[in-house]
Design an enzyme around this catalytic site. Structure first.
Site, PDB file in Angstrom:
ATOM      1  N   LYS A 101      38.286  10.287  73.945  1.00 36.62           N
ATOM      2  CA  LYS A 101      38.573  11.602  74.534  1.00 36.62           C
ATOM      3  C   LYS A 101      39.653  11.497  75.613  1.00 36.62           C
ATOM      4  CE  LYS A 101      36.422  12.414  71.808  1.00 36.62           C
ATOM      5  NZ  LYS A 101      35.566  11.713  70.866  1.00 36.62           N
ATOM      6  N   ALA A 120      39.425   9.968  56.288  1.00 38.73           N
ATOM      7  CA  ALA A 120      39.734  11.181  57.075  1.00 38.73           C
ATOM      8  C   ALA A 120      38.431  11.789  57.592  1.00 38.73           C
ATOM      9  CB  ALA A 120      40.505  12.187  56.216  1.00 38.73           C
ATOM     10  N   VAL A 153      36.019   3.950  58.098  1.00 36.71           N
ATOM     11  CA  VAL A 153      35.308   4.396  56.894  1.00 36.71           C
ATOM     12  C   VAL A 153      33.801   4.446  57.147  1.00 36.71           C
ATOM     13  CG1 VAL A 153      37.092   3.566  55.301  1.00 36.71           C
ATOM     14  CG2 VAL A 153      35.265   2.012  56.016  1.00 36.71           C
ATOM     15  N   LEU A 213      25.227  10.032  66.479  1.00 34.67           N
ATOM     16  CA  LEU A 213      25.803  10.828  67.556  1.00 34.67           C
ATOM     17  C   LEU A 213      25.144  10.427  68.867  1.00 34.67           C
ATOM     18  CD1 LEU A 213      25.757  14.306  65.750  1.00 34.67           C
ATOM     19  CD2 LEU A 213      27.771  12.895  66.254  1.00 34.67           C
ATOM     20  N   HIS A 248      24.519  12.053  71.574  1.00 31.21           N
ATOM     21  CA  HIS A 248      23.519  12.983  72.136  1.00 31.21           C
ATOM     22  C   HIS A 248      22.217  12.960  71.368  1.00 31.21           C
ATOM     23  CE1 HIS A 248      26.633  15.029  69.717  1.00 31.21           C
ATOM     24  NE2 HIS A 248      25.664  15.747  69.197  1.00 31.21           N
ATOM     25  N   HIS A 263      33.931  39.675  79.490  1.00 33.75           N
ATOM     26  CA  HIS A 263      35.213  40.008  78.850  1.00 33.75           C
ATOM     27  C   HIS A 263      36.333  39.777  79.846  1.00 33.75           C
ATOM     28  CE1 HIS A 263      38.158  42.014  76.370  1.00 33.75           C
ATOM     29  NE2 HIS A 263      38.564  42.676  77.434  1.00 33.75           N
TER      30      HIS A 263
END
Ligand SMILES: NC(=O)c1ccc[n+]([C@@H]2O[C@H](COP(=O)([O-])OP(=O)(O)OC[C@H]3O[C@@H](n4cnc5c(N)ncnc54)[C@H](O)[C@@H]3O)[C@@H](O)[C@H]2O)c1
Length: 484
Positions: A58, A189, A282, A331, A333, A456
């Protein structure tokens, strides 16, 4: 005499370190064993995520995006930039600094919570005895009422592209590239391929991704995956589906080295392509090497994961396993949540992990994020559902930010209106999908989200509008299904 603990955790990645902290918070005498060494040979916590995974990737994604934005995207705002340059070694050094701060932060958290750290390799023997071989070679034995295995995962290697971390890199080596490769090949990918491919594409590499599967992001909702593919290709990523790599050859010397990749294309024809660097991503596999003695009582499943039940108990009494080394999505988390739940179970609480609501994010720009069921899964299960779509092109806030690519998709049960899934490609998708994850955790209907007042102008309004659209009540787009 071996020191006795209430809880021994092996591995200090996001699963293990969180389990150790939570166990200590609950008053359990806890230790965490970690074998990772940093570049100076010092023991360091954090596992793959902090050292060579989520966090450093990141850091590079953010740096490379800022460069790209300064170079290409500010003109539309009336901001002119000239001579924007990227200094790759500085970008890599900033990443290393962040890793250092965060891994050091875990050591501080351990100290604050009273978790004892061991730096060395832990091996589970019979009866919850753990042998620790320190980095200095010294061997100690510890024992505990409960042992939590959190040894993580490592990249899968394929014989057709053997990683040398010089020209052919795995996801760890790819974080250390010190100059922009002119031609970058990526095998796979998937999540890592798209994130690392994006980093180098933004700073000037010509990036080709060779993917064996016929579908792009096969596990994602395919409408969102198709939209994401279109957006990423527009950015310059050359994504070639149905392409199977059959060989690779490294030639040249020093800085002139390159790799020729042979692959079978979508038409079954053999192709060759030359790259300066090749990243192999992969998939990852569970890491259990030297972790278990023959009589530990812990079994592996047929895919090499530590076998656990729904509560993360292994086949050995008092031994638990969490994170990438057990079934379920790899993952951070998910592993952290299992860590909390196992620590609380050990302390006598009745906690559980809700495996149905685990958000999943690919940190490209824009991000691709998902939670719950995809449309394909609902179809296969024969579940009746409504679809609500809202494109960011219809969001005033997205327009103001010049971030109008992508859409929010919400799937709700056709009879009960309960939200079953949310899939987003677009600005801040990771944070937006989390809003739906919270709603789903509370058993919300699409109508509940639609009745909630959203500030908004925000990107979040796209979530509200997609929820309204599921019942034909969207205000800011024409509804596919018109309903009163
Ligand atoms: N943002 C995140 O949450 C994040 C980021 C990085 C990694 N991760 C996790 O790490 C794990 C590993 O990531 P990954 O990207 O390596 O795996 P992945 O499973 O996401 O993608 C691997 C891709 O490689 C393809 N592939 C496999 N063999 C191939 C071959 N011989 N030739 C061409 N293509 C081939 C697969 O079809 C797949 O699409 C994943 O489980 C992922 O969830 C998560």
């Amino acid at each position: 005499m071996s020191e006795k603990f209430d809880v021994i955790v092996i591995g200090s990645g996001p699963a293990g370190y969180v389990a150790a902290i939570r166990a200590a918070q609950l008053g359990l005498k806890t230790t965490c064993i970690e074998k990772w060494k940093n570049a100076d040979g010092k023991g360091v916590n954090g596992g793959t995520c902090l050292n060579v995974g989520c966090i450093p990737s990141k850091a590079l994604l953010d740096s490379s995006y800022k460069y790209h934005e300064a170079k290409e995207d500010l003109g539309i705002h009336g901001i002119s930039t000239k001579d924007v340059k990227i200094d790759v070694p500085s970008m890599i050094a900033r990443k290393a600094d962040i890793v250092k701060k965060l891994t050091g932060g875990i050591a501080a958290l351990f100290q604050a919570n009273g978790v004892k750290s061991y730096y060395g390799t832990g091996k589970l023997l019979a009866n919850r005895v753990v042998e620790v071989t320190g980095h200095d070679g010294k061997v100690e034995t510890l024992s505990a009422d409960n042992v939590i295995l959190a040894s993580g995962s490592i990249p899968v290697n394929i014989p057709v592209a053997p990683v040398d971390n010089d020209v052919i890199l795995d996801s760890t080596g790819a974080l250390e590239i010190d100059a922009v490769p002119e031609r970058l090949g990526v095998i796979g990918a998937g999540v890592i391929g798209l994130e690392l491919g994006s980093v180098w594409n933004r700073v000037g590499s010509k990036v080709v991704l060779l993917e064996a599967m016929p579908n792009f992001l096969a596990m994602m909702d395919q409408q969102i995956a198709k939209e994401a593919k279109k957006i990423l290709e527009k950015q310059g990523l050359d994504i070639r589906l149905n392409c199977r790599v059959t060989g690779s050859e490294v030639t040249g010397k020093g800085k002139k080295k390159s790799v020729t990749v042979t692959y079978t294309d979508a038409d079954g024809k053999e192709q060759k392509e030359v790259f300066d660097k090749l990243i192999v991503c992969v998939g990852r596999r569970p890491f259990t090497q030297n972790l278990l003695a023959a009589d530990s009582g812990v079994n592996l499943d047929e895919r090499g994961f530590i076998y656990v039940n729904d509560l993360c108990s292994t086949s050995a009494p008092g031994v638990w396993a969490i994170g990438d080394v057990v079934r379920g999505p790899m993952l951070a988390h998910k592993g952290s949540e299992e860590g909390v739940v196992v620590a609380e179970r050990i302390a006598g609480q009745k906690s559980i992990v809700n495996y149905d609501i685990i958000p999943n994010v690919i940190y490209t720009h824009p991000e691709v994020a998902a939670v719950g069921k995809t449309e394909e899964q609902l179809k296969a299960e024969g579940e009746p559902y409504n679809v609500g779509l809202f494109p960011f092109a219809a969001s005033g806030r997205a327009m103001a930010a010049n971030e109008t690519a992508g859409m929010v998709k919400i799937l709700a049960h056709a009879d009960t209106d309960r939200v079953l899934g949310a899939h987003i490609v677009g600005p801040s998708a990771a944070d937006l999908v989390q809003q739906v994850a919270i709603a789903m955790e509370f058993g919300s209907s699409a109508e509940d989200i639609g009745m909630t007042i959203f500030g908004h102008p925000t990107l979040s309004e796209a979530v509200k509008e997609a929820a309204l659209a599921a019942n034909g009540h969207a205000i800011h787009i024409a509804n596919r299904k018109k309903r009163k």
